[in-house]
Design an enzyme around this catalytic site. Structure first.
Site: not given
Ligand code: PNS
Length: 166
Positions: A17, A41, A90, A127
């Site tokens: 990150h 979550k 990645r 993570s």
């Molecule tokens: O570290 P992660 O779990 O991959 O992060 C995911 C995250 C928080 C970036 C993603 O779930 C997100 O953008 N969530 C916000 C809700 C949202 O906008 N959802 C539509 C995505 S197209």
């Protein structure tokens, strides 16, 4: 001002990150590291703890700030005047889902997604894997910042002690 967001769960933040945040900070005037606060979550660290760790490890990047967000990322971007979402890739396996999210986000608001290829030494890092390896006694000290490693060790010991009592 060119402003970008690096969104994620950061449970906890890894060196992978940090690699992406650092590189985003050299491309944009300001970078907001946005911690998704999704109550449904199950996290090892609370949103406050995750943000605190991020603030510690990003302290040497003057144009980076840390914030929490709930709801849609695109709403957060609109509220904060953010033009770009920066995501690390990645491997090819990341691409399909990330592309879908990038296209969905672009359809919701006027925001661009910028993909940054993760440095090869971090291409296997996640993570969830760090937590799993650390839970079973594996050495993850080279995968997360030292301050995060200390907190992770402490938290996993607490969790193990709680389990032993139950
Ligand atoms: O570290 P992660 O779990 O991959 O992060 C995911 C995250 C928080 C970036 C993603 O779930 C997100 O953008 N969530 C916000 C809700 C949202 O906008 N959802 C539509 C995505 S197209």
């Amino acid at each position: 001002m060119r402003r970008a967001v690096c969104p994620g769960s950061f449970d906890p933040v890894t060196n992978g990150h940090l690699d992406v945040v650092g590189r985003a900070s050299s491309l944009f005037d300001e970078v907001v590291v946005a911690v998704g606060v999704n109550a449904s979550k199950n996290r090892l660290f609370s949103a406050e703890e995750r943000m605190e760790m991020l603030r510690e490890v990003c302290a040497d990047l003057p144009n980076v700030r840390v914030a929490g967000f709930t709801g849609l990322l695109t709403t957060f971007c609109a509220e904060q005047g953010i033009q770009a979402i920066v995501k690390g890739l990645r491997a090819v396996s990341d691409f399909e889902y990330e592309l879908q999210m990038a296209q969905m986000n672009a359809s919701l608001t006027d925001v661009e997604t910028v993909f940054v290829p993760t440095s090869p030494e971090y291409s296997f890092l996640a993570s969830s894997l760090v937590k799993e390896v650390a839970t079973f006694g594996g050495d993850v000290s080279s995968l997360v910042p030292a301050s995060v490693h200390a907190r992770l060790t402490e938290r996993l010991a607490e969790v193990a002690a709680r389990r032993a009592q139950a």
